[in-house]
Motif scaffolding. Structure first.
Motif, mmCIF file in Angstrom:
data_model
loop_
_atom_site.group_PDB
_atom_site.id
_atom_site.type_symbol
_atom_site.label_atom_id
_atom_site.label_comp_id
_atom_site.label_asym_id
_atom_site.label_seq_id
_atom_site.Cartn_x
_atom_site.Cartn_y
_atom_site.Cartn_z
ATOM 1 N N SER A 42 0.848 -1.200 0.000
ATOM 2 C CA SER A 42 0.000 0.000 0.000
ATOM 3 C C SER A 42 0.886 1.253 0.000
ATOM 4 O O SER A 42 2.051 1.212 0.420
ATOM 5 C CB SER A 42 -0.895 0.007 1.237
ATOM 6 O OG SER A 42 -1.483 1.261 1.441
ATOM 7 N N ARG A 43 0.305 2.359 -0.443
ATOM 8 C CA ARG A 43 1.039 3.627 -0.413
ATOM 9 C C ARG A 43 0.699 4.447 0.829
ATOM 10 O O ARG A 43 1.159 5.575 0.983
ATOM 11 C CB ARG A 43 0.719 4.432 -1.675
ATOM 12 C CG ARG A 43 1.298 3.832 -2.951
ATOM 13 C CD ARG A 43 0.843 4.561 -4.181
ATOM 14 N NE ARG A 43 -0.598 4.393 -4.399
ATOM 15 C CZ ARG A 43 -1.265 4.950 -5.404
ATOM 16 N NH1 ARG A 43 -0.641 5.729 -6.272
ATOM 17 N NH2 ARG A 43 -2.562 4.744 -5.536
ATOM 18 N N VAL A 44 -0.120 3.890 1.716
ATOM 19 C CA VAL A 44 -0.483 4.568 2.958
ATOM 20 C C VAL A 44 0.464 4.098 4.062
ATOM 21 O O VAL A 44 0.546 2.892 4.336
ATOM 22 C CB VAL A 44 -1.947 4.265 3.350
ATOM 23 C CG1 VAL A 44 -2.291 4.920 4.681
ATOM 24 C CG2 VAL A 44 -2.893 4.731 2.242
ATOM 25 N N ARG A 45 1.182 5.022 4.690
ATOM 26 C CA ARG A 45 2.231 4.653 5.633
ATOM 27 C C ARG A 45 1.695 3.823 6.804
ATOM 28 O O ARG A 45 2.281 2.815 7.183
ATOM 29 C CB ARG A 45 2.932 5.907 6.161
ATOM 30 C CG ARG A 45 4.092 5.584 7.108
ATOM 31 C CD ARG A 45 4.793 6.851 7.575
ATOM 32 N NE ARG A 45 5.355 7.580 6.441
ATOM 33 C CZ ARG A 45 5.966 8.765 6.556
ATOM 34 N NH1 ARG A 45 6.047 9.356 7.738
ATOM 35 N NH2 ARG A 45 6.478 9.360 5.492
ATOM 36 N N LEU A 46 0.563 4.251 7.382
ATOM 37 C CA LEU A 46 0.004 3.521 8.516
ATOM 38 C C LEU A 46 -0.343 2.092 8.106
ATOM 39 O O LEU A 46 -0.049 1.132 8.828
ATOM 40 C CB LEU A 46 -1.249 4.233 9.044
ATOM 41 C CG LEU A 46 -2.031 3.487 10.147
ATOM 42 C CD1 LEU A 46 -1.150 3.216 11.360
ATOM 43 C CD2 LEU A 46 -3.270 4.286 10.539
ATOM 44 N N LEU A 47 -0.952 1.949 6.939
ATOM 45 C CA LEU A 47 -1.332 0.633 6.458
ATOM 46 C C LEU A 47 -0.098 -0.240 6.239
ATOM 47 O O LEU A 47 -0.080 -1.428 6.609
ATOM 48 C CB LEU A 47 -2.131 0.761 5.167
ATOM 49 C CG LEU A 47 -2.902 -0.463 4.675
ATOM 50 C CD1 LEU A 47 -3.748 -1.062 5.774
ATOM 51 C CD2 LEU A 47 -3.758 -0.084 3.481
ATOM 52 N N SER A 52 3.196 -4.736 7.693
ATOM 53 C CA SER A 52 4.531 -5.267 8.013
ATOM 54 C C SER A 52 4.488 -6.076 9.299
ATOM 55 O O SER A 52 5.136 -7.123 9.415
ATOM 56 C CB SER A 52 5.551 -4.125 8.143
ATOM 57 O OG SER A 52 5.734 -3.480 6.912
ATOM 58 N N TYR A 53 3.726 -5.592 10.258
ATOM 59 C CA TYR A 53 3.568 -6.324 11.523
ATOM 60 C C TYR A 53 2.892 -7.675 11.270
ATOM 61 O O TYR A 53 3.293 -8.703 11.819
ATOM 62 C CB TYR A 53 2.744 -5.495 12.499
ATOM 63 C CG TYR A 53 2.484 -6.171 13.828
ATOM 64 C CD1 TYR A 53 3.478 -6.240 14.800
ATOM 65 C CD2 TYR A 53 1.246 -6.739 14.117
ATOM 66 C CE1 TYR A 53 3.247 -6.865 16.025
ATOM 67 C CE2 TYR A 53 0.997 -7.358 15.336
ATOM 68 C CZ TYR A 53 2.005 -7.418 16.286
ATOM 69 O OH TYR A 53 1.780 -8.036 17.488
ATOM 70 N N LEU A 54 1.867 -7.666 10.414
ATOM 71 C CA LEU A 54 1.173 -8.907 10.081
ATOM 72 C C LEU A 54 2.106 -9.910 9.406
ATOM 73 O O LEU A 54 2.091 -11.102 9.711
ATOM 74 C CB LEU A 54 0.000 -8.623 9.144
ATOM 75 C CG LEU A 54 -1.378 -8.350 9.734
ATOM 76 C CD1 LEU A 54 -2.377 -8.140 8.612
ATOM 77 C CD2 LEU A 54 -1.835 -9.489 10.621
#
Length: 340
Positions: A42-47, A52-54
């Motif tokens: 995704s291009r959304v930093r929070l997402l 990445s955590y997942l």
């Protein structure tokens, strides 16, 4: 065309671990992981941070393994097989994220859940994002048959969850209803793994249907094993689940259903009174767990699980000999013997 093979009892299958089951598709699993990572970008930093955590919590990857083994069993792994595995893993991950929000779970498999770290709103939106990525992955490449297989599984999973909620309120669970619920909640997704794998390999409709039926049977055995953990201190601890957690949620699973079927009227009424309580003491939970074990419900549920796994293994053996066939038979043994 299937080759008839004399079935051997599952008990004669040498115990295997998941690593041995995955051996025939080890390289293919690595290719799948690349497809999966790309599908989640995704291009959304929070997402990206949450994704990445997942990805660091990749888990056992049983479902992608099933897709790839099924494809190998029925014709051979193709690029569509990787997409099928990624599609199912995206949808499965989305349902897990949503489940944690619904259940208000702070952990999953002993690790902080998404909603615990980023709150429910992010958890819901992440689940929605993963569902949309799965849909687009199939649509972009015209994999409409794979999309149909997986969408039907998601429908059944939702219906199974709702039926379980409805039943928990009334506490009128029967063995027939239990199997309908776990067939929808768990069997449908495992069935979709096997069906999607076969479809991705170009198998005919009859073979896809056979693979789907095998997957559903494996899924039933898999869920019964999970339900047995609720009555097993050692097994429950290994999956990060307290003994009696299902009882606290007023979930009547197969060990309890079979125990009640064997009980006297007095014992049945006494145990049902405890199960109906919204809040149960540790002593009350222990009483039900002890009743299920001593009445034979635990042993009967375990026997039913082993019978289902043996049935699935017998059907798998009807396919021509191959490393994938052996691995899938080994998976049936792994399902019933697993400790987590």
């Amino acid at each position: 065309m299937a080759v008839a093979v004399a079935p051997a009892p599952l008990s004669e299958t040498a115990p295997v671990g998941l690593k041995e089951v995955q051996a025939p598709v080890a390289d293919d699993l690595e290719a799948f992981r690349q497809h999966f990572r790309e599908a989640m970008q995704s291009r959304v930093r929070l997402l990206d941070t949450v994704v990445s955590y997942l990805l660091k919590r990749k888990g056992k990857q049983i479902r992608p393994t099933l897709v790839l083994l099924s494809a190998q069993l029925t014709g051979g792994i193709t690029d569509r097989s990787y997409r099928a595995a990624a599609l199912i893993e995206l949808l499965h991950t989305a349902t897990l994220v949503h489940d944690d929000v619904i259940d208000e779970s702070d952990t999953r498999r002993g690790v902080a859940s998404i909603n615990a770290l980023w709150k429910n709103k992010v958890g819901v939106l992440l689940g929605d994002y993963l569902l949309s990525r799965g849909l687009l992955l199939a649509l972009d490449d015209g994999d409409y048959d794979l999309l149909h297989i997986t969408s039907d599984a998601v429908r059944r999973m939702s219906e199974g969850e709702l039926l379980q909620l409805e039943t928990a309120r009334r506490l009128d669970m029967t063995e027939e209803r239990y199997f309908r619920i776990i067939g929808d909640k768990t069997g449908s997704l495992i069935a979709s793994c096997m069906a999607a794998g076969a479809a991705s390999a170009g198998a005919d409709d009859e073979t896809v249907a056979r693979a789907k039926a095998i997957g559903e049977t494996i899924g039933l055995a898999f869920q019964i094993r999970d339900d047995l953990f609720d009555y097993d201190a050692v097994g429950a601890a290994s999956v990060g689940k307290p003994v009696g957690l299902d009882l606290q949620d007023r979930k009547m699973t197969l060990p309890l259903i079979l125990a009640l079927d064997r009980a006297s009227d007095a014992d049945r009424k006494r145990i049902r009174r405890i199960v109906k309580k919204r809040k149960k003491s540790r002593a009350q939970t222990d009483e039900v767990v002890r009743f299920v074990s001593e009445s034979g419900g635990l042993a009967a549920a375990r026997a039913r699980m082993e019978e289902l796994a043996a049935d699935a293994a017998s059907e798998i053996r009807s396919f021509p000999a191959s490393p994938a066939r052996d691995a899938l038979v080994g998976l049936c043994a792994f399902v019933v013997a697993r400790k987590r």
